[in-house]
Design a protein around this motif. Structure first.
Motif, PDB file in Angstrom:
ATOM      1  N   LEU A  12       0.825  -1.208   0.000  1.00 59.43           N
ATOM      2  CA  LEU A  12       0.000   0.000   0.000  1.00 59.43           C
ATOM      3  C   LEU A  12       0.859   1.258   0.000  1.00 59.43           C
ATOM      4  O   LEU A  12       0.574   2.221  -0.720  1.00 59.43           O
ATOM      5  N   ASP A  13       1.910   1.269   0.787  1.00 62.84           N
ATOM      6  CA  ASP A  13       2.783   2.445   0.839  1.00 62.84           C
ATOM      7  C   ASP A  13       3.447   2.693  -0.507  1.00 62.84           C
ATOM      8  O   ASP A  13       3.485   3.819  -0.999  1.00 62.84           O
ATOM      9  N   VAL A  14       3.981   1.641  -1.110  1.00 59.74           N
ATOM     10  CA  VAL A  14       4.656   1.795  -2.403  1.00 59.74           C
ATOM     11  C   VAL A  14       3.651   2.223  -3.473  1.00 59.74           C
ATOM     12  O   VAL A  14       3.930   3.111  -4.296  1.00 59.74           O
ATOM     13  N   SER A  21      11.546   4.842  -3.054  1.00 60.69           N
ATOM     14  CA  SER A  21      12.235   5.898  -2.324  1.00 60.69           C
ATOM     15  C   SER A  21      11.301   6.617  -1.365  1.00 60.69           C
ATOM     16  O   SER A  21      11.618   6.818  -0.190  1.00 60.69           O
ATOM     17  N   ALA A  22      10.120   7.011  -1.852  1.00 60.42           N
ATOM     18  CA  ALA A  22       9.168   7.705  -0.986  1.00 60.42           C
ATOM     19  C   ALA A  22       8.681   6.797   0.131  1.00 60.42           C
ATOM     20  O   ALA A  22       8.485   7.244   1.265  1.00 60.42           O
ATOM     21  N   ALA A  23       8.499   5.519  -0.173  1.00 55.05           N
ATOM     22  CA  ALA A  23       7.980   4.586   0.821  1.00 55.05           C
ATOM     23  C   ALA A  23       8.991   4.292   1.925  1.00 55.05           C
ATOM     24  O   ALA A  23       8.610   3.845   3.005  1.00 55.05           O
ATOM     25  N   THR A  24      10.271   4.522   1.668  1.00 60.47           N
ATOM     26  CA  THR A  24      11.258   4.304   2.736  1.00 60.47           C
ATOM     27  C   THR A  24      11.000   5.227   3.918  1.00 60.47           C
ATOM     28  O   THR A  24      11.284   4.875   5.063  1.00 60.47           O
ATOM     29  N   LYS A  25      10.453   6.417   3.647  1.00 59.35           N
ATOM     30  CA  LYS A  25      10.217   7.389   4.721  1.00 59.35           C
ATOM     31  C   LYS A  25       9.045   6.985   5.613  1.00 59.35           C
ATOM     32  O   LYS A  25       9.024   7.289   6.794  1.00 59.35           O
ATOM     33  N   THR A  26       8.053   6.316   5.032  1.00 64.42           N
ATOM     34  CA  THR A  26       6.879   5.938   5.812  1.00 64.42           C
ATOM     35  C   THR A  26       7.012   4.557   6.445  1.00 64.42           C
ATOM     36  O   THR A  26       6.378   4.281   7.459  1.00 64.42           O
ATOM     37  N   THR A  27       7.836   3.693   5.845  1.00 67.11           N
ATOM     38  CA  THR A  27       7.976   2.334   6.359  1.00 67.11           C
ATOM     39  C   THR A  27       9.193   2.159   7.261  1.00 67.11           C
ATOM     40  O   THR A  27       9.223   1.234   8.077  1.00 67.11           O
ATOM     41  N   GLU A 122       1.358  10.334  18.388  1.00 70.51           N
ATOM     42  CA  GLU A 122       2.339   9.870  17.404  1.00 70.51           C
ATOM     43  C   GLU A 122       2.452  10.902  16.293  1.00 70.51           C
ATOM     44  O   GLU A 122       1.454  11.276  15.676  1.00 70.51           O
ATOM     45  N   LEU A 123       3.667  11.381  16.049  1.00 70.91           N
ATOM     46  CA  LEU A 123       3.920  12.307  14.956  1.00 70.91           C
ATOM     47  C   LEU A 123       4.262  11.503  13.701  1.00 70.91           C
ATOM     48  O   LEU A 123       5.177  10.674  13.721  1.00 70.91           O
ATOM     49  N   VAL A 124       3.518  11.744  12.635  1.00 71.65           N
ATOM     50  CA  VAL A 124       3.731  11.057  11.363  1.00 71.65           C
ATOM     51  C   VAL A 124       4.348  12.066  10.402  1.00 71.65           C
ATOM     52  O   VAL A 124       3.675  12.948   9.886  1.00 71.65           O
ATOM     53  N   THR A 125       5.661  11.975  10.210  1.00 73.05           N
ATOM     54  CA  THR A 125       6.371  12.946   9.392  1.00 73.05           C
ATOM     55  C   THR A 125       6.458  12.448   7.956  1.00 73.05           C
ATOM     56  O   THR A 125       6.971  11.365   7.691  1.00 73.05           O
ATOM     57  N   ALA A 126       5.935  13.245   7.032  1.00 69.41           N
ATOM     58  CA  ALA A 126       5.951  12.853   5.622  1.00 69.41           C
ATOM     59  C   ALA A 126       5.772  14.082   4.760  1.00 69.41           C
ATOM     60  O   ALA A 126       5.033  15.003   5.104  1.00 69.41           O
ATOM     61  N   ASN A 127       6.482  14.117   3.622  1.00 67.90           N
ATOM     62  CA  ASN A 127       6.305  15.218   2.669  1.00 67.90           C
ATOM     63  C   ASN A 127       5.034  15.034   1.856  1.00 67.90           C
ATOM     64  O   ASN A 127       4.421  15.996   1.408  1.00 67.90           O
TER      65      ASN A 127
END
Length: 291
Positions: A12-14, A21-27, A122-127
């Motif tokens: 789902l993230d990918v 690359s983007a999914a590395t930040k969320t996973t 919980e802080l969820v940091t994402a661009n």
């Protein structure tokens, strides 16, 4: 065939973010590990889920079908998680924001959460924009009013942007060069503005906001930052007035079904109050220190 929820969550993230690359930040996993997990899932299913290219991952027809079904699984898993948290007498409020805003919130954590609260934070940091509709977060700080009918938005201020250099005009800054963004980070409005106005003078690039700030502080060149980031870093100095065309509103977004729950409402009110107190900083109106 048994499916692992962990593998579906990675898929789902990918799928939502369009690449490893983007999914590395969320996973929190490396691109190589994500790639192996996705390949394993494809082998289990006996069909490719993505078309790989240099520009990212695009879903195949089978991938689109799995995405629709995995969305339903995720909703069920979130529901189970919330039930479990409630059964334990605990609740975690997930607040999503970009890198700079998350850092600001972290510095003021005492205003947002205390040990007396009956919930966690919980802080969820994402661009990228986190999907509140799918309950990937309870609250989100965004630069636009939400357009989704199931989301509610509260205007909490404005964010100004300006050019900054290190306090010592050395190396690239002295030569009038700029520090740009690379990769996915180059898609932000401020990065595109810098490329359009000073692209021929960019000597160094970084692929995330933290590395760009470190480069500017070290004298590699000038760059654009939100004023609340640049004005709060004693190593940086603003070299020009805020860039009017980059100014954005700041919205606190929540789901209609969740915004009146006590924990979410409490965090939302605290965030809104904190931002109101620092409106001048975010709007670039705070008096600047003499270099």
């Amino acid at each position: 065939m048994d499916f692992s929820w962990d593998d579906l969550r990675l898929f789902l993230d990918v799928a939502r973010l369009g690449g490893l690359s983007a999914a590395t930040k969320t996973t929190g996993l490396s691109a190589a590990t994500l790639g192996r997990r996705i390949t394993t899932l494809e082998r289990q299913l006996g069909t490719p889920l993505f078309v790989r290219s240099q520009t990212g991952y695009r879903l195949t027809e089978a991938g689109e079908e799995l995405l629709a079904r995995a969305d339903d699984v995720e909703i069920g898993m979130r529901s189970l998680q919330r039930w479990r948290e409630g059964a334990l007498g605990d609740r975690t409020v997930r607040l999503s924001a970009g890198l700079g805003t998350s850092a600001f919130l972290s510095r003021h954590i005492a205003r947002l959460w205390t040990t007396d609260d009956a919930f966690g934070l919980e802080l969820v940091t994402a661009n990228q924009k986190i999907d509140i509709g799918r309950r990937n977060a309870d609250l989100g700080i965004r630069n636009q009013r939400p357009s989704e009918p199931y989301l509610a938005g509260r205007l909490i201020g404005a964010v100004a942007y300006a050019l900054y250099s290190g306090r010592s005009l050395v190396d690239g800054a002295k030569a009038g060069l700029f520090v740009g963004m690379a990769g996915e980070a180059n898609q932000t409005q401020s990065a595109r503005w810098l490329q359009a106005h000073h692209g021929d003078r960019i000597g160094v690039r970084g692929n995330d906001a933290t590395s760009v700030r470190e480069l500017v502080a070290a004298g590699a060149g000038l760059s654009v930052f939100p004023c609340f980031v640049g004005d709060s870093d004693p190593r940086l100095i603003r070299v020009a007035a805020p860039i009017q065309e980059l100014q954005t509103d700041q919205w606190l977004v929540s789901h209609h079904d969740e915004r009146h729950t006590p924990a979410v409402r409490t965090v939302a009110d605290r965030v809104a109050g904190l931002m109101r107190e620092h409106n001048a900083l975010f709007a670039g109106q705070q008096p600047l220190a003499v270099p």
